[in-house]
Design a protein around this motif. Structure first.
Motif, short mmCIF file in Angstrom:
data_model
loop_
_atom_site.label_atom_id
_atom_site.label_comp_id
_atom_site.label_asym_id
_atom_site.label_seq_id
_atom_site.Cartn_x
_atom_site.Cartn_y
_atom_site.Cartn_z
N THR A 251 24.92 -31.61 35.70
CA THR A 251 24.25 -30.51 34.77
C THR A 251 23.50 -29.70 35.45
O THR A 251 23.27 -29.67 36.65
CB THR A 251 23.06 -31.44 34.06
N GLY A 253 20.57 -28.21 35.31
CA GLY A 253 19.33 -28.63 35.82
C GLY A 253 19.17 -29.36 37.17
O GLY A 253 18.20 -29.11 37.89
N ARG A 254 20.28 -29.74 37.67
CA ARG A 254 20.61 -30.12 39.18
C ARG A 254 20.68 -29.34 39.99
O ARG A 254 20.85 -29.69 41.44
CB ARG A 254 21.42 -31.57 39.06
N ARG A 272 17.36 -38.43 39.49
CA ARG A 272 15.96 -38.76 38.97
C ARG A 272 15.86 -40.27 38.69
O ARG A 272 16.15 -40.78 37.73
CB ARG A 272 15.43 -38.04 37.85
N SER A 277 9.41 -41.95 37.63
CA SER A 277 10.52 -41.44 36.43
C SER A 277 10.88 -42.43 35.48
O SER A 277 11.20 -42.19 34.41
CB SER A 277 11.60 -40.52 36.87
N LYS A 281 10.34 -43.72 30.64
CA LYS A 281 11.26 -44.11 29.66
C LYS A 281 11.31 -45.50 29.37
O LYS A 281 11.62 -45.91 28.28
CB LYS A 281 12.79 -44.15 30.51
N ASN A 451 22.93 -37.92 36.26
CA ASN A 451 22.44 -36.64 35.45
C ASN A 451 21.43 -37.02 34.67
O ASN A 451 20.92 -36.26 33.65
CB ASN A 451 23.31 -35.74 34.69
N TRP A 452 20.80 -38.12 34.82
CA TRP A 452 19.72 -38.55 33.72
C TRP A 452 18.38 -37.60 33.66
O TRP A 452 18.30 -37.10 34.64
CB TRP A 452 19.28 -39.96 34.24
N SER A 453 17.92 -37.54 32.50
CA SER A 453 16.87 -36.72 32.22
C SER A 453 16.40 -37.31 30.52
O SER A 453 17.26 -37.67 29.87
CB SER A 453 17.05 -35.23 32.16
N PRO A 454 14.95 -37.21 30.62
CA PRO A 454 14.48 -37.48 29.22
C PRO A 454 15.52 -36.64 28.01
O PRO A 454 15.64 -37.08 26.93
CB PRO A 454 13.20 -36.94 29.30
N ASP A 457 18.74 -38.26 27.35
CA ASP A 457 18.62 -39.59 26.63
C ASP A 457 18.08 -39.10 25.10
O ASP A 457 18.85 -39.87 24.13
CB ASP A 457 17.33 -40.39 26.95
#
Length: 475
Positions: A251, A253-254, A272, A277, A281, A451-454, A457
């Motif tokens: 992503t 953002g990374r 993350r 973090s 979640k 690539n996890w992020s809020p 999700d």
């Protein structure tokens, strides 16, 4: 290899002048100029109108619009290399205009002149950036552009080009049109990219395809010197040069550009996955799952009774699965098959659409009950997993929960999915569900972990209802 050398040599011999004469400016670029002028003029007019309403003085508003456009032009806001919403040129134009207003105030010392000019400049700068960014966001989301690029040419090794084309196809929003692929090495077997039978003149291909940008992929044939020469040739042709990162499934953002000793390096931020973090979640997951249980309790009770009445056996199906850090837990689902369904599995193995032991799906499975067929297609059989989320075994969004035999066969990259909790929904569930091939489902699960992020999700949760309603790949 020979292809890349011939491309570089041809582009070097062509020269800037020859390229500029042979290539016409892209219609999209020239047509954008009146739009940008109109946007900036509107911003200046709104700023001038605001000053007029506040001060009831007409002198600054009367001359402000043409002067603002002139100051923006001095900072190359309408050149071929200018981006639509760059902050620094607008700030420089504002500073230059403020200096000019201060100079005018020295010769005509009226406090109201400087006061009105500064207010108008601040309003115009904010409105210019805001309107330009709104226009760019709307254009990019509606046409699948990369910057100003609607038509792109891909340049690089066959394997990297195939990965990029696949990544562009997988994008959730429409991507740019790939009008040509120029390979810098031999084509990979089965590749859908065309390999020219002779040396490629990249600039002739650019002229022929009328592309807006060239995406260069990393490879030994495209060294720093050749890319530098290519950038000059494409600049003269009015074509952007974009450098693709080595990893396609990352992503934005990374990624960040970090100058080190004057050299711009691309930083890939780590996933993350820290405890800090995870806490928001997990709290959100459990609260939403508890709320879902309270709201859906009558529905789940009705489904449980229906399952019992439809076929002999319990209402719930329990199976041991592997969660975060390899810990086992009991997965809950509404039972959708007749009792003894596992005993019939060997006799139906030849009908398995996946052709492997990891996934077992067949069309019109005779083991599925009438109630189970509806529950599976509507994903209602997975509602009891809300209890798994409340218990902390699962998340609302995450990779697919694995059985024990699958864990032993995971690759090193696939093992990263055990760093997070499995989820009720996930990337592969909203991207095609059972219609996806096995390797694609694994790739999406690993991509989610990396690539996890809020925001990711939230995006998956918002896409889940439409995936359920469409019933694509559900069975």
């Amino acid at each position: 290899m020979a292809v890349a050398e011939d491309v570089a040599e041809e582009s070097t011999r062509a020269g800037p002048a020859g390229t500029a004469e042979g290539t016409r400016r892209r219609p999209g670029r020239s047509s954008a100029l009146p739009v940008l002028l109109a946007i900036d003029a509107l911003a200046a007019a709104l700023a001038a109108g605001g000053v007029l309403l506040l001060s009831h003085r007409w002198f600054v508003p009367a001359v402000f619009v043409p002067l603002w456009l002139l100051f923006l032009t001095s900072q190359r806001m309408y050149g071929p290399d200018a981006h639509a919403d760059r902050l620094r040129p607008v700030l420089r134009a504002t500073c230059v205009a403020a200096a000019a207003a201060g100079t005018a105030w020295l010769f005509a010392p009226r406090d109201d002149l400087l006061h009105d000019a500064l207010i108008a400049l601040l309003l115009a700068a904010a409105l210019t950036l805001g309107l330009r960014r709104c226009r760019r966001a709307r254009t990019c989301s509606g046409s699948g552009r990369i910057g100003n690029a609607e038509r792109v040419l891909v340049l690089g090794p066959a394997e990297s080009a195939a990965e990029l084309l696949a990544a562009l196809r997988r994008g959730r929003s429409p991507g740019p049109q790939v009008v040509a692929v120029c390979l810098t090495g031999p084509a990979a077997p089965g590749s859908d990219a065309d390999v020219p039978g002779e040396a490629v003149d990249l600039l002739k291909t650019v002229r022929r395809t009328r592309c807006d940008a060239v995406i260069a992929l990393p490879g030994p044939e495209l060294g720093a010197e050749r890319l530098r020469r290519l950038s000059w040739e494409l600049r003269a042709a009015g074509v952007d040069l974009l450098l693709a990162p080595v990893l396609a499934d990352v992503t934005p953002g990374r990624l960040a550009v970090r100058p080190v000793a004057g050299v711009p390096l691309l930083q890939l931020r780590a996933p993350r996955l820290s405890t800090r973090s995870r806490v928001p979640k997990e709290l959100t997951d459990r609260l939403l799952a508890l709320l879902g249980i309270l709201l859906l309790a009558p529905l789940m009770a009705a489904i449980a009774v229906w399952v019992r009445l439809d076929s002999p056996g319990p209402s719930f199906y329990r199976e041991r699965r592997i969660g975060r850090d390899g810990r086992e837990f009991t997965l809950l689902k509404f039972r959708s098959m007749h009792r003894g369904a596992e005993l019939l599995k060997p006799g139906l193995a030849h009908l398995n659409r996946y052709g492997c032991d990891r996934f077992f799906k067949i069309a019109d499975d005779p083991r599925v009950t009438r109630a189970g067929s509806f529950l599976r297609s509507s994903s209602l059989d997975e509602l009891p997993q809300l209890f798994n989320v409340v218990a902390g075994h699962m998340s609302l969004v995450g990779p697919r929960p694995l059985v024990k035999d699958e864990v032993a066969r995971l690759s090193e990259d696939g093992g990263h999915r055990l760093l997070v909790k499995p989820g009720m929904s996930g990337l592969w569930q909203v991207s095609g569900r059972s219609c996806l091939p096995t390797d694609e489902r694994d790739r999406l699960d690993v991509s989610y972990v990396e690539n996890w992020s809020p925001a990711l999700d939230l995006s998956i949760l918002l896409r889940t209802p439409s995936a359920v309603v469409r019933r694509t790949g559900a069975c």
